[in-house]
Enzyme design. Structure first.
Site, PDB file in Angstrom:
ATOM      1  N   LYS A 121       0.809  -1.217   0.000  1.00 23.84           N
ATOM      2  CA  LYS A 121       0.000   0.000   0.000  1.00 23.84           C
ATOM      3  C   LYS A 121       0.846   1.273   0.000  1.00 23.84           C
ATOM      4  O   LYS A 121       0.370   2.320  -0.451  1.00 23.84           O
ATOM      5  CB  LYS A 121      -0.966  -0.004   1.195  1.00 23.84           C
ATOM      6  CG  LYS A 121      -1.836  -1.269   1.301  1.00 23.84           C
ATOM      7  CD  LYS A 121      -2.626  -1.587   0.041  1.00 23.84           C
ATOM      8  CE  LYS A 121      -3.164  -3.015   0.058  1.00 23.84           C
ATOM      9  NZ  LYS A 121      -3.738  -3.434  -1.235  1.00 23.84           N
TER      10      LYS A 121
ATOM     11  N   HIS B 153     -15.546  -4.825   7.168  1.00 26.08           N
ATOM     12  CA  HIS B 153     -14.799  -4.829   5.904  1.00 26.08           C
ATOM     13  C   HIS B 153     -15.251  -5.912   4.944  1.00 26.08           C
ATOM     14  O   HIS B 153     -14.561  -6.233   3.987  1.00 26.08           O
ATOM     15  CB  HIS B 153     -13.296  -4.909   6.166  1.00 26.08           C
ATOM     16  CG  HIS B 153     -12.838  -3.843   7.122  1.00 26.08           C
ATOM     17  ND1 HIS B 153     -12.948  -2.508   6.819  1.00 26.08           N
ATOM     18  CD2 HIS B 153     -12.332  -3.910   8.374  1.00 26.08           C
ATOM     19  CE1 HIS B 153     -12.516  -1.794   7.841  1.00 26.08           C
ATOM     20  NE2 HIS B 153     -12.133  -2.619   8.798  1.00 26.08           N
TER      21      HIS B 153
ATOM     22  N   ARG C 234      -7.921  -7.917  -9.434  1.00 29.80           N
ATOM     23  CA  ARG C 234      -8.635  -9.150  -9.762  1.00 29.80           C
ATOM     24  C   ARG C 234     -10.056  -8.795 -10.202  1.00 29.80           C
ATOM     25  O   ARG C 234     -10.476  -7.645 -10.086  1.00 29.80           O
ATOM     26  CB  ARG C 234      -8.728 -10.023  -8.499  1.00 29.80           C
ATOM     27  CG  ARG C 234      -9.415  -9.262  -7.367  1.00 29.80           C
ATOM     28  CD  ARG C 234      -9.844 -10.094  -6.201  1.00 29.80           C
ATOM     29  NE  ARG C 234     -10.725  -9.341  -5.338  1.00 29.80           N
ATOM     30  CZ  ARG C 234     -10.351  -8.516  -4.366  1.00 29.80           C
ATOM     31  NH1 ARG C 234      -9.071  -8.345  -4.126  1.00 29.80           N
ATOM     32  NH2 ARG C 234     -11.238  -7.861  -3.665  1.00 29.80           N
TER      33      ARG C 234
HETATM   34  C1  MV4 Z   1      -9.828   4.745   5.422  1.00 33.02           C
HETATM   35  C2  MV4 Z   1     -10.957   5.226   6.129  1.00 33.02           C
HETATM   36  C3  MV4 Z   1     -10.972   6.561   6.473  1.00 33.02           C
HETATM   37  N1  MV4 Z   1      -9.927   7.352   6.161  1.00 33.02           N
HETATM   38  N2  MV4 Z   1      -8.822   5.589   5.128  1.00 33.02           N
HETATM   39  C4  MV4 Z   1     -11.171   0.182   5.282  1.00 33.02           C
HETATM   40  C5  MV4 Z   1     -10.648  -0.883   4.400  1.00 33.02           C
HETATM   41  C6  MV4 Z   1      -9.294  -0.458   4.042  1.00 33.02           C
HETATM   42  N3  MV4 Z   1      -9.045  -0.764   2.689  1.00 33.02           N
HETATM   43  C7  MV4 Z   1      -9.262   1.006   4.260  1.00 33.02           C
HETATM   44  N4  MV4 Z   1     -10.450   1.341   4.986  1.00 33.02           N
HETATM   45  C8  MV4 Z   1     -10.689   2.603   5.368  1.00 33.02           C
HETATM   46  N5  MV4 Z   1      -9.714   3.483   5.060  1.00 33.02           N
HETATM   47  C9  MV4 Z   1      -8.886   6.847   5.495  1.00 33.02           C
HETATM   48  N6  MV4 Z   1      -7.860   7.670   5.217  1.00 33.02           N
HETATM   49  C10 MV4 Z   1     -11.971   4.338   6.424  1.00 33.02           C
HETATM   50  C11 MV4 Z   1     -11.846   3.015   6.051  1.00 33.02           C
HETATM   51  C12 MV4 Z   1     -12.949   2.183   6.401  1.00 33.02           C
HETATM   52  C13 MV4 Z   1     -13.827   1.705   5.436  1.00 33.02           C
HETATM   53  C14 MV4 Z   1     -13.651   1.978   4.095  1.00 33.02           C
HETATM   54  C15 MV4 Z   1     -14.512   1.507   3.157  1.00 33.02           C
HETATM   55  C16 MV4 Z   1     -15.584   0.741   3.545  1.00 33.02           C
HETATM   56  C17 MV4 Z   1     -15.795   0.430   4.865  1.00 33.02           C
HETATM   57  C18 MV4 Z   1     -14.916   0.903   5.822  1.00 33.02           C
HETATM   58  C19 MV4 Z   1     -15.127   0.589   7.160  1.00 33.02           C
HETATM   59  C20 MV4 Z   1     -14.255   1.071   8.101  1.00 33.02           C
HETATM   60  C21 MV4 Z   1     -13.165   1.854   7.714  1.00 33.02           C
END
Ligand code: MV4
Length: 507
Positions: free
Chosen positions: A121, A240, A297
């Site tokens: 990442k 998630h 994917r």
């Molecule tokens: C974030 C965020 C808020 N701010 N990044 C969750 C999965 C991972 N790929 C990254 N995620 C998040 N990144 C920043 N800078 C909030 C999440 C997140 C989230 C994102 C998409 C869908 C559901 C989620 C549930 C909790 C946190």
């Protein structure tokens, strides 16, 4: 020289609904399909549907669907020209993609280097910055100790989010709201990342509160042509795990949609992408979007994109792997109507979504106009404990979002499953919820609006939901024929509160 390498036989290195989905397109294209299966899947649908099937080992994934060497040996023995990895399992293993190439077998997916870059990442953020893809403020490299972390956090401002460089899908994340909490969070996150991924590197991003998760489907050929196939809204998730996805998003403006699409294309170009990929963005309440990660994917939720665009994404993947150029330009892509997908899991929403593997005693799926069911199981099948407990994906399409919701509500009502708990009632709850119907929801939807007791028989608020559903059903469904009831002792097969209650008593 045409540079086309025709694919005549595809080994599908997966199981369940996605293996079935891929084999069906192979069949459409006159390509032979080869199943591989574990001891738990001897009677599985994907084995029955394939032109040939090879056993690859015991039930645990590590000894079967993740056994790269075994699968490559089968590919050599059966003479497959290509391997489709589906999603999960080996689909995002750069080592596997590379091993296929070295064996002269076409990996139906991106180059190993793109998988590797997007899997790290921090590397991905560095590439995105280079490509001017909007990102949340933060570091483009790993954090180097407490002082570095504090400097970065104060610069971007609290709250911040600590993420694992080797993570993705939310594993090993920590929200930090103050300088005092930073050092503990940093060590915990790093320790978690070490034990989960064998890589303790972490980085820091500005925390975006209550975002929406919107992702762009892209498709790239091996000749430098890249198109986007619009977005999918995937904000309805729990821990998630996506539960409901739709296309298009009900809140994107044409302007933001095209900016996001162009950013996704730049993201794909920056890592030399080939094939089907998804660029995930967070969208904040000011309609600003930020790169989150790229999934290298085919995704679970690809059917909603297929339905609004009229494309077969697996066919495109195979054509691209053969060396063909994309058969259309961006201008020729269009979207019609609205599609919603509900993932139906063998999980119990009334006890924390505890997986409930077992025998599918009844599997009587819905059908009708605007309904698609992608399933890897048949009645009588076992839902094994060893794998993801998804039973099927129910997809509804309508000319409007309202019609798609109404059709989904109707189909969820028709869907009869016995023997295992399911998330059908939960999906129905979401479909009927004001926050979903109005489109005003974020990734916090499940936490904000779902308590297990909303699905229990005695909950009076169900009555209101039912009224909404009835209104939706009548407004949006445009019935063309009377609903058929299954018999005097059971309620109508369409929308009925009693149907839900009966199911819950039985579950
Ligand atoms: C974030 C965020 C808020 N701010 N990044 C969750 C999965 C991972 N790929 C990254 N995620 C998040 N990144 C920043 N800078 C909030 C999440 C997140 C989230 C994102 C998409 C869908 C559901 C989620 C549930 C909790 C946190």
């Amino acid at each position: 020289m045409s540079g086309i390498r025709p694919i005549k036989k595809v080994l599908v290195a997966n199981r369940g609904e996605i293996a079935v989905r891929i084999m069906r397109t192979c069949r459409d294209m006159g390509i032979r399909s080869v199943a591989v299966y574990s001891e738990a899947d001897e009677k599985a649908l994907h084995v029955r549907l394939a032109d040939e099937a090879w056993p690859i080992g015991p039930a645990p994934s590590s000894q079967s669907y993740l056994a790269a060497d075994t699968i490559l040996a089968v590919a050599a023995s059966c003479g497959a020209d290509a391997i489709h990895p589906g999603y999960g399992f080996l689909s995002e293993s750069p080592e596997f993609a590379e091993a296929c190439r070295q064996q002269g077998i076409q990996f139906i997916g991106p180059p190993a280097s793109a998988i590797r870059d997007m899997g790290d990442k921090t590397a991905a953020r560095a590439l995105m910055q280079e490509a001017a893809v909007p990102m949340a403020p933060g570091t483009t490299g790993a954090i180097n100790g407490q002082e570095d972390a504090l400097r970065v956090a104060e610069e971007i401002g609290f709250p911040v989010l600590i993420k694992a460089a080797a993570g993705g899908g939310g594993k090993g994340m920590r929200i930090v709201r103050s300088a005092e909490a930073l050092s503990d969070a940093l060590s915990t996150a790093s320790r978690e990342a070490s034990s989960a991924f064998g890589d303790g590197r972490v980085f820091i991003e500005k925390y975006i509160d209550e975002p929406r998760h919107i992702e762009i489907q892209i498709m790239a050929d091996a000749h430098g042509n890249i198109v986007h196939l619009y977005e999918r809204e995937c904000s309805i998730q729990r821990r998630h795990q996506k539960v409901i996805e739709e296309a298009p998003s009900s809140i994107l403006t044409p302007e933001v949609r095209s900016l996001m699409g162009e950013a996704a294309i730049r993201a794909a170009r920056s890592c030399g992408y080939v094939g089907a990929g998804t660029v995930e963005f967070l969208l904040d309440s000011d309609m600003q979007f930020y790169f989150m990660e790229m999934n290298t994917r085919l995704q679970v939720e690809h059917p909603v994109t297929e339905w609004i665009t009229g494309l077969d994404l697996v066919e495109l993947q195979i054509r691209i792997a053969e060396g063909h150029t994309l058969p259309f330009t961006q201008d020729q892509v269009s979207a019609t109507g609205h599609a919603i997908e509900c993932r139906i899991y063998a999980e119990d929403p009334t006890s924390g979504f505890l997986p409930g593997p077992g025998t599918l005693l009844v599997h009587d799926p819905p059908s009708g106009p605007g309904i698609r069911l992608d399933s890897g199981v048949e009645e009588g099948a076992e839902i094994p404990v060893h794998y993801d407990p998804m039973i099927s994906k129910l997809i509804a399409w309508g000319t409007t979002r309202e019609q798609a919701i109404a059709r989904m509500v109707g189909a969820l009502g028709e869907y009869d499953i016995a023997g295992v708990p399911t998330t059908i009632g939960f999906c129905r709850y979401v479909m009927l919820h004001d926050a979903f119907v109005s489109g005003g929801f974020s990734t916090h939807f499940v936490d904000d609006h779902f308590m297990p007791d909303v699905l229990t028989v005695s909950n009076p608020s169900l009555g209101e939901d039912m009224a909404i559903a009835a209104a939706l059903y009548v407004d949006g469904h445009h019935r063309t024929a009377p609903q058929q009831g299954p018999g005097p002792s059971t309620p109508s097969a369409g929308y009925s509160p009693w149907h839900l209650r009966r199911r819950q008593r039985e579950a």
